[in-house]
Each structure stands twice: as C-alpha cells, then as structure tokens.
Write a protein that holds these residues in place. Structure first.
Motif, short mmCIF file in Angstrom:
data_model
loop_
_atom_site.label_atom_id
_atom_site.label_comp_id
_atom_site.label_asym_id
_atom_site.label_seq_id
_atom_site.Cartn_x
_atom_site.Cartn_y
_atom_site.Cartn_z
N GLU A 17 8.29 3.94 6.84
CA GLU A 17 8.17 3.04 5.69
C GLU A 17 7.68 1.66 6.15
OE1 GLU A 17 10.90 1.33 2.04
OE2 GLU A 17 11.88 1.72 3.96
N SER A 18 8.25 1.14 7.22
CA SER A 18 7.83 -0.18 7.71
C SER A 18 6.37 -0.16 8.16
CB SER A 18 8.73 -0.63 8.85
OG SER A 18 10.00 -0.99 8.35
N ALA A 19 5.97 0.88 8.88
CA ALA A 19 4.59 0.98 9.33
C ALA A 19 3.63 1.05 8.14
CB ALA A 19 4.41 2.20 10.24
N ARG A 20 3.98 1.83 7.12
CA ARG A 20 3.15 1.92 5.91
C ARG A 20 3.02 0.54 5.25
NH1 ARG A 20 5.79 6.70 5.08
NH2 ARG A 20 7.30 5.72 3.72
N PHE A 21 4.14 -0.19 5.18
CA PHE A 21 4.15 -1.52 4.57
C PHE A 21 3.17 -2.43 5.29
CE2 PHE A 21 5.79 -5.86 4.22
CZ PHE A 21 5.96 -5.99 2.85
N PHE A 22 3.24 -2.49 6.61
CA PHE A 22 2.34 -3.34 7.39
C PHE A 22 0.89 -2.90 7.27
CE2 PHE A 22 6.16 -5.03 9.02
CZ PHE A 22 5.88 -6.18 9.74
N GLU A 27 -3.84 -4.36 5.89
CA GLU A 27 -5.00 -3.49 6.10
C GLU A 27 -5.14 -3.13 7.58
OE1 GLU A 27 -8.37 -5.50 4.36
OE2 GLU A 27 -7.42 -5.57 2.39
N ALA A 28 -4.02 -2.86 8.21
CA ALA A 28 -3.98 -2.53 9.64
C ALA A 28 -4.24 -1.05 9.84
CB ALA A 28 -2.63 -2.92 10.23
N VAL A 40 1.33 0.81 14.66
CA VAL A 40 0.28 0.18 13.85
C VAL A 40 -0.57 -0.65 14.80
CG1 VAL A 40 -0.18 -1.51 12.04
CG2 VAL A 40 1.66 0.16 11.75
N GLN A 41 -1.88 -0.52 14.67
CA GLN A 41 -2.81 -1.25 15.55
C GLN A 41 -3.37 -2.46 14.84
OE1 GLN A 41 -3.86 0.10 18.82
NE2 GLN A 41 -4.27 -2.08 18.96
N LEU A 42 -3.24 -3.63 15.46
CA LEU A 42 -3.86 -4.85 14.96
C LEU A 42 -5.11 -5.15 15.80
CD1 LEU A 42 -0.71 -7.13 14.48
CD2 LEU A 42 -1.79 -5.60 12.82
N ASP A 43 -5.83 -6.16 15.42
CA ASP A 43 -7.01 -6.57 16.19
C ASP A 43 -6.60 -7.02 17.58
OD1 ASP A 43 -8.67 -6.03 14.05
OD2 ASP A 43 -8.72 -8.09 13.33
N GLU A 44 -7.57 -7.09 18.46
CA GLU A 44 -7.38 -7.54 19.84
C GLU A 44 -6.44 -6.63 20.62
OE1 GLU A 44 -9.28 -10.08 20.90
OE2 GLU A 44 -10.03 -10.33 18.86
#
Length: 125
Positions: A17-22, A27-28, A40-44
């Motif tokens: 649920e937390s990963a889906r929220f982020f 838009e990660a 969850v993968q962010l930029d950089e």
C-alpha cells in the motif's frame, strides 16, 4: 567517488500500500522487490524500500521530495482529488493550503503509515 544517497528503508503498515501511494503521488517507477521489501525507484538511482517492521508502532519520520513545477501540479491535484489532508506548513497551522516559500511551492501531507511527507519545487539552499 562522491557521496550520493542510494536507498532507505521506510517502515510501513502495509508495504504494498505504501509503495503504491508513493508511485501514484510522485509518478515513481516500480522496482524489482525482494524479501520483505517492496521497492520504488526514484530518479538518480534512489531506491525507497518499504517494509513492515517487527514492532507494533511505527515512529513517524519526515521525508522531503524535490519535484519540478509540472509534477507538483499533477501530484497536488491527486492529493486534493483523493481528499488527502495537507497543509502549507509542518505544524499544520495552514491546513488545505500550499506555501510559496524559498522561491517555489511546497506542501505537507501524510503517507498511509503516518510518515510526514513534504513536496517542494525549490531546494532550501
């Protein structure tokens, strides 16, 4: 090699649920997950790893995310559309608002596990 931030583990009541929220708000990208982690993968190359801790109570943490103006507009629209409580300040003295400080815009809101999130369009320094 210079020091760069690579990953962190974020305590969650429900890691999926937390990963889906982020992923939804920011838009990660979804990242491969393993073991107890939903990633969850962010930029950089920054990886957020959500996991349910072996304790009953989660200590609130603060996470701030720098985004561009276009993503801020889309993410803030999702926050409002979903009825997510938010405020212009970290002490919630200006609920339902955003701020225009530090030459940009910012907003504070909570994730499903109770962590305080901040989204800003300009860095403080």
């Amino acid at each position: 090699m210079p020091v760069t931030f690579n990953h962190t583990i974020i305590a969650a009541k429900d890691s999926d649920e937390s990963a889906r929220f982020f992923r939804d708000i920011f838009e990660a990208a979804e990242a491969p997950s393993w073991g107890v982690f939903t990633n969850v993968q962010l930029d950089e190359g920054v990886l957020l790893q959500f996991a349910v801790p072996p304790v009953d109570e989660i200590q609130m943490q603060h996470y701030a995310f720098l985004v561009d103006d276009e993503l801020f507009d889309r993410a803030y629209a999702r926050i409002r559309d979903r009825g997510i409580e938010h405020a212009a300040d970290p002490f919630w003295k200006r609920p339902g608002e955003i701020n225009n400080e530090h030459g940009g815009r910012g907003v504070y809101f909570m994730d499903p596990a109770g962590h305080a999130l901040e989204m800003i369009t300009r860095p403080y320094l």
